[in-house]
Design a protein around this motif. Structure first.
Motif, PDB file in Angstrom:
ATOM      1  N   LEU A 201       0.829  -1.206   0.000  1.00 52.33           N
ATOM      2  CA  LEU A 201       0.000   0.000   0.000  1.00 52.33           C
ATOM      3  C   LEU A 201       0.865   1.258   0.000  1.00 52.33           C
ATOM      4  O   LEU A 201       0.598   2.218  -0.731  1.00 52.33           O
ATOM      5  CB  LEU A 201      -0.930   0.002   1.215  1.00 52.33           C
ATOM      6  N   GLY A 202       1.905   1.251   0.834  1.00 55.35           N
ATOM      7  CA  GLY A 202       2.817   2.396   0.866  1.00 55.35           C
ATOM      8  C   GLY A 202       3.612   2.525  -0.416  1.00 55.35           C
ATOM      9  O   GLY A 202       3.843   3.640  -0.912  1.00 55.35           O
ATOM     10  N   ILE A 203       4.046   1.391  -0.967  1.00 57.71           N
ATOM     11  CA  ILE A 203       4.821   1.419  -2.214  1.00 57.71           C
ATOM     12  C   ILE A 203       3.999   2.028  -3.338  1.00 57.71           C
ATOM     13  O   ILE A 203       4.494   2.859  -4.119  1.00 57.71           O
ATOM     14  CB  ILE A 203       5.274  -0.009  -2.593  1.00 57.71           C
ATOM     15  N   MET A 204       2.727   1.636  -3.426  1.00 59.68           N
ATOM     16  CA  MET A 204       1.884   2.146  -4.517  1.00 59.68           C
ATOM     17  C   MET A 204       1.670   3.656  -4.397  1.00 59.68           C
ATOM     18  O   MET A 204       1.600   4.359  -5.409  1.00 59.68           O
ATOM     19  CB  MET A 204       0.563   1.391  -4.543  1.00 59.68           C
ATOM     20  N   ILE A 205       1.580   4.169  -3.175  1.00 62.49           N
ATOM     21  CA  ILE A 205       1.485   5.633  -3.014  1.00 62.49           C
ATOM     22  C   ILE A 205       2.753   6.279  -3.550  1.00 62.49           C
ATOM     23  O   ILE A 205       2.717   7.308  -4.231  1.00 62.49           O
ATOM     24  CB  ILE A 205       1.285   6.023  -1.538  1.00 62.49           C
ATOM     25  N   ALA A 206       3.911   5.667  -3.247  1.00 62.80           N
ATOM     26  CA  ALA A 206       5.202   6.243  -3.637  1.00 62.80           C
ATOM     27  C   ALA A 206       5.375   6.319  -5.148  1.00 62.80           C
ATOM     28  O   ALA A 206       6.134   7.153  -5.650  1.00 62.80           O
ATOM     29  CB  ALA A 206       6.333   5.427  -3.016  1.00 62.80           C
ATOM     30  N   THR A 207       4.669   5.454  -5.905  1.00 71.16           N
ATOM     31  CA  THR A 207       4.782   5.535  -7.366  1.00 71.16           C
ATOM     32  C   THR A 207       4.178   6.826  -7.895  1.00 71.16           C
ATOM     33  O   THR A 207       4.516   7.276  -8.994  1.00 71.16           O
ATOM     34  CB  THR A 207       4.070   4.345  -8.041  1.00 71.16           C
ATOM     35  N   GLY A 208       3.262   7.413  -7.116  1.00 70.07           N
ATOM     36  CA  GLY A 208       2.605   8.640  -7.557  1.00 70.07           C
ATOM     37  C   GLY A 208       1.495   8.406  -8.558  1.00 70.07           C
ATOM     38  O   GLY A 208       0.948   9.363  -9.122  1.00 70.07           O
ATOM     39  N   CYS A 209       1.143   7.150  -8.791  1.00 72.26           N
ATOM     40  CA  CYS A 209       0.129   6.810  -9.791  1.00 72.26           C
ATOM     41  C   CYS A 209      -1.191   6.429  -9.120  1.00 72.26           C
ATOM     42  O   CYS A 209      -1.199   5.717  -8.119  1.00 72.26           O
ATOM     43  CB  CYS A 209       0.598   5.648 -10.655  1.00 72.26           C
ATOM     44  N   TYR A 210      -2.258   6.926  -9.695  1.00 78.66           N
ATOM     45  CA  TYR A 210      -3.609   6.554  -9.264  1.00 78.66           C
ATOM     46  C   TYR A 210      -3.852   6.863  -7.791  1.00 78.66           C
ATOM     47  O   TYR A 210      -4.630   6.187  -7.119  1.00 78.66           O
ATOM     48  CB  TYR A 210      -3.871   5.067  -9.537  1.00 78.66           C
ATOM     49  N   ASN A 211      -3.193   7.897  -7.284  1.00 77.36           N
ATOM     50  CA  ASN A 211      -3.462   8.327  -5.918  1.00 77.36           C
ATOM     51  C   ASN A 211      -4.729   9.177  -5.885  1.00 77.36           C
ATOM     52  O   ASN A 211      -5.282   9.549  -6.935  1.00 77.36           O
ATOM     53  CB  ASN A 211      -2.286   9.126  -5.354  1.00 77.36           C
ATOM     54  N   LEU A 212      -5.178   9.494  -4.699  1.00 74.06           N
ATOM     55  CA  LEU A 212      -6.355  10.339  -4.564  1.00 74.06           C
ATOM     56  C   LEU A 212      -6.071  11.718  -5.151  1.00 74.06           C
ATOM     57  O   LEU A 212      -4.928  12.198  -5.119  1.00 74.06           O
ATOM     58  CB  LEU A 212      -6.742  10.474  -3.092  1.00 74.06           C
ATOM     59  N   PRO A 213      -7.085  12.377  -5.679  1.00 69.21           N
ATOM     60  CA  PRO A 213      -6.867  13.725  -6.214  1.00 69.21           C
ATOM     61  C   PRO A 213      -6.454  14.697  -5.113  1.00 69.21           C
ATOM     62  O   PRO A 213      -6.834  14.528  -3.954  1.00 69.21           O
ATOM     63  CB  PRO A 213      -8.235  14.089  -6.799  1.00 69.21           C
ATOM     64  N   LYS A 214      -5.675  15.694  -5.476  1.00 70.14           N
ATOM     65  CA  LYS A 214      -5.235  16.709  -4.514  1.00 70.14           C
ATOM     66  C   LYS A 214      -6.325  17.768  -4.378  1.00 70.14           C
ATOM     67  O   LYS A 214      -6.327  18.792  -5.064  1.00 70.14           O
ATOM     68  CB  LYS A 214      -3.923  17.349  -4.972  1.00 70.14           C
ATOM     69  N   PHE A 215      -7.262  17.495  -3.493  1.00 69.33           N
ATOM     70  CA  PHE A 215      -8.399  18.401  -3.329  1.00 69.33           C
ATOM     71  C   PHE A 215      -7.940  19.787  -2.898  1.00 69.33           C
ATOM     72  O   PHE A 215      -7.128  19.935  -1.982  1.00 69.33           O
ATOM     73  CB  PHE A 215      -9.370  17.842  -2.291  1.00 69.33           C
ATOM     74  N   LYS A 216      -8.483  20.803  -3.578  1.00 76.17           N
ATOM     75  CA  LYS A 216      -8.175  22.171  -3.170  1.00 76.17           C
ATOM     76  C   LYS A 216      -9.083  22.615  -2.026  1.00 76.17           C
ATOM     77  O   LYS A 216      -8.674  23.389  -1.163  1.00 76.17           O
ATOM     78  CB  LYS A 216      -8.338  23.113  -4.370  1.00 76.17           C
TER      79      LYS A 216
END
Length: 674
Positions: A201-216
């Motif tokens: 789970l942590g590795i997949m976040i680190a790829t920067g792909c398909y993460n949650l949108p950066k809500f403004k």
């Protein structure tokens, strides 16, 4: 990689709750989920650094491991050395011998494998294992070895391809964990392959792909952050240690950590700001040292203080842990990590000194194990009592698990003499009480050959099933399989001339333990039917027992039955010896833990005693009586010649049973033609 104080705050939450759980502080019964937070964080942090370095063409294996060793090993080795010294000073020989195995494996970051191998019916209680907490550090270290190699082999991949690669690995690991926990929950808990999904789970976040949108907008960010916090915290308060874990139950803590990491550290939510408060960041900075020190300090203190830990003792342990952790961070972790010590700056010096020290510590563990926990540390009087803390002696050296034999396939058995080469031999068949009689049997029949087949929590019954609370489904199935193998052996091997049956029938009849093990429960019912909760279990057990005796006699075998020794509900040999060493063993304490009234004995064993008396009167069995050696008209005592005969509340210790070895005289007479 930008520093995020809220991640240090997450570390603080995890380590604080883990410590509170380990110290038994009320309200934190589910905080065994804390390592999940660390696993997801480790996956994210390590993968982020490696991905950045790979993309810049700067990733070097030796450099990665050089930094990991400087960061982790100095404090870790210091903890190992101090724990070794304290264990040598305070642990009794049997426990020091077991500690030596975990010490050697922890030196190589394989303690998770060792602790998995130790799980089972006679697993040493957690509060007697000073290095139990190193299992999670071993999992992480195995990740540090595994992940860089995978990245190196797949360096040609894009980040998106890495994402899908670890998505597939994580799904496979998670599915395996969910399935495996139904059959072997200890394997699912301790072993790295079934923890990959949490790190993934942590590795997949680190790829920067398909993460949650950066809500403004602030609201969705706040909702996600507090949802993450609640997913982490709520299980810590509502989970129970008895539940199946990890698997599905680990999902909330992992997803909660995943959500917090997804939120960047620049526009902090209110939840992240709480995590980033200076006290939280401080504790998070010390989290590695706090995790290293809290458990061995608590175990050693609890081991020596048999009165238990109250609020004052817990406060003292917490305070001392915080102080020693601060000192470790300030004077060990930081200078070694930053290269303040000139002798520990080059790769050769770091790797070489680490390898040399590892070899020395490994050797220390091996020596302690080979010397059986160094019993000569204690005086002769204490050594006599200590003998009761060694349940089985060295019987393991004569036991094998045969995966090839058609008769005893996958069944553990122990040879006494040479039964497979003898013209005739005795079959000793029972549960965990069987090995304790090994020396006594040999004393009475020094030239006899015998085959001992036994399993903990497994009654010697034909065509019966069990469901034991402390066992896995696989272990329960293995019990039925073992007894079926015994049935085949008896039918096929005409060299067997007699059978000795034994077991803790009060446990199988009543369905529960007593005193210190009253939480243990077991169900027994016939093969070919469903368990009937309305049925009287003692009646069911005795019917199966009598049928088993009939089948054995039908094969022309002489049947002996060892009378179950009395149970002493509150006795534990370790506590007895520690009280003796510290002068707390008063006559009142000894009377409380070392005697049991005949009425209590009758309550636990009465129905079975009546059945055995009837079977003996009918000539179906010969009863090898233990009660007459341990009891008078009013009560039973576990003391003989000033030393305890028992290991715990129901098992006699192997070396101590030799004092009543004459219970086997009827067996000797039978073999001598008497």
């Amino acid at each position: 990689m930008i520093y995020r104080p809220d991640i240090d705050g997450l570390r603080a939450v995890a380590v604080i709750t883990i410590i509170f759980f380990h110290l038994g502080i009320p309200g934190f019964g589910g905080a065994f989920t804390g390592p999940e937070v660390f696993f997801v964080l480790s996956g994210f942090l390590i993968a982020s650094r490696i991905f950045d370095q790979v993309e810049k063409g700067k990733f070097v294996f030796s450099e990665f491991y050089y930094r990991r060793v400087r960061r982790l090993f100095p404090a870790y080795f210091l903890m190992l050395i101090v724990t070794l010294i304290l264990s040598y000073m305070f642990l009794l020989p049997a426990d020091l011998r077991e500690f030596a195995k975990s010490f050697a494996s922890a030196t190589l970051y394989l303690s998770n494998v060792q602790f998995y191998r130790e799980t089972g019916y006679f697993d040493t209680a957690a509060h007697f294992k000073p290095l139990l907490h190193t299992w999670s550090l071993s999992v992480e270290e195995q990740f540090y070895l595994f992940f860089p190699v995978v990245v190196g082999l797949l360096a040609w991949m894009s980040r998106r391809q890495f994402f899908f690669t670890f998505l597939v690995l994580s799904i496979a690991s998670f599915v395996a964990a969910v399935i495996w926990i139904e059959f072997d929950k200890s394997f699912a808990f301790y072993m790295f392959p079934l923890r990959i999904w949490e790190l993934g789970l942590g590795i997949m976040i680190a790829t920067g792909c398909y993460n949650l949108p950066k809500f403004k907008a602030t609201l969705p960010r706040e909702v996600l952050a507090w949802a993450g916090i609640l997913l982490i915290l709520v299980p810590m308060f509502i989970y129970e240690p008895s539940m199946k874990f990890p698997g599905l139950a680990a999902v909330p803590a992992c997803v909660g950590t995943w959500l917090i990491i997804q939120l960047d550290g620049e526009r902090m939510t209110s939840a992240q700001k709480l995590l980033a408060l200076k006290p939280m960041v401080y504790v998070g900075t010390l989290s590695y040292a706090l995790y290293l020190w809290h458990w061995p300090l608590f175990v050693i203190y609890s081991y020596t203080d048999t009165n238990g830990t109250g609020a004052l003792e817990v406060t003292a342990i917490l305070s001392f842990t915080l102080v020693i952790s601060h000192l470790t961070y300030r004077f060990v972790e930081t200078p070694f990590r930053t290269g303040a010590f000139g002798f520990y700056t080059t790769k050769w010096s770091v790797f070489g000194s680490t390898a040399a020290l590892s070899a020395v510590l490994m050797a220390a563990g091996v020596v302690i194990f080979l010397q059986n926990g160094m019993p000569n540390r204690f005086d002769a009087r204490t050594q006599a009592a200590i003998a009761a803390t060694d349940l089985f002696g060295d019987i393991a050296s004569d036991c094998v698990l045969d995966s090839a034999s058609s008769r005893l396939k996958d069944i553990e058995y122990c040879e006494i003499g040479a039964p497979f080469d003898a013209d005739h031999y005795t079959l000793i068949w029972g549960d965990s009480h069987s090995p304790t009689y090994r020396f006594a049997f040999q004393d009475s029949l020094p030239d006899a050959d015998a085959l001992m087949v036994w399993s903990g929590g497994c009654p010697a019954l034909f065509d019966a099933r069990v469901d034991e609370y402390v066992a896995t489904a696989a272990t329960d199935l293995a019990c039925e399989r073992r007894n079926a193998a015994v049935k085949r052996l008896v039918a096929e091997d005409d060299r067997i001339d007699s059978v000795i049956i034994l077991g803790r029938w009060s446990y199988y009849g009543r369905g529960t333990g007593t005193g210190v093990d009253i939480q243990n429960e077991i169900k027994v019912w016939p093969v070919g039917s469903d368990y009937d909760p309305a049925a009287d279990q003692y009646t069911v057990y005795m019917e199966r027992f009598e049928r088993t005796v009939e089948e054995l006699r039908g094969k022309g075998l002489k049947v002996f039955v060892i009378e179950q020794p009395p149970e002493f509900p509150e006795f534990n040999a370790r506590i007895f010896v520690m009280n003796q060493l510290t002068g707390r063993l008063s006559d009142d304490v000894l009377a409380q833990i070392g005697t049991v009234g005949k009425a209590a004995l009758e309550t636990r064993q009465g129905p079975m005693i009546a059945l055995l008396d009837r079977l003996e009167q009918d000539g179906a069995i010969t009863l090898l009586r233990t009660h007459e050696r341990l009891c008078d008209a009013d009560a039973c005592s576990l003391m003989m010649d000033g030393a305890p005969l028992y290991f715990d509340n129901n098992h006699m210790a192997a070396s101590m049973v030799r004092r009543i070895s004459d219970i086997f005289n009827p067996v000797a007479m039978y073999h001598n033609g008497g």
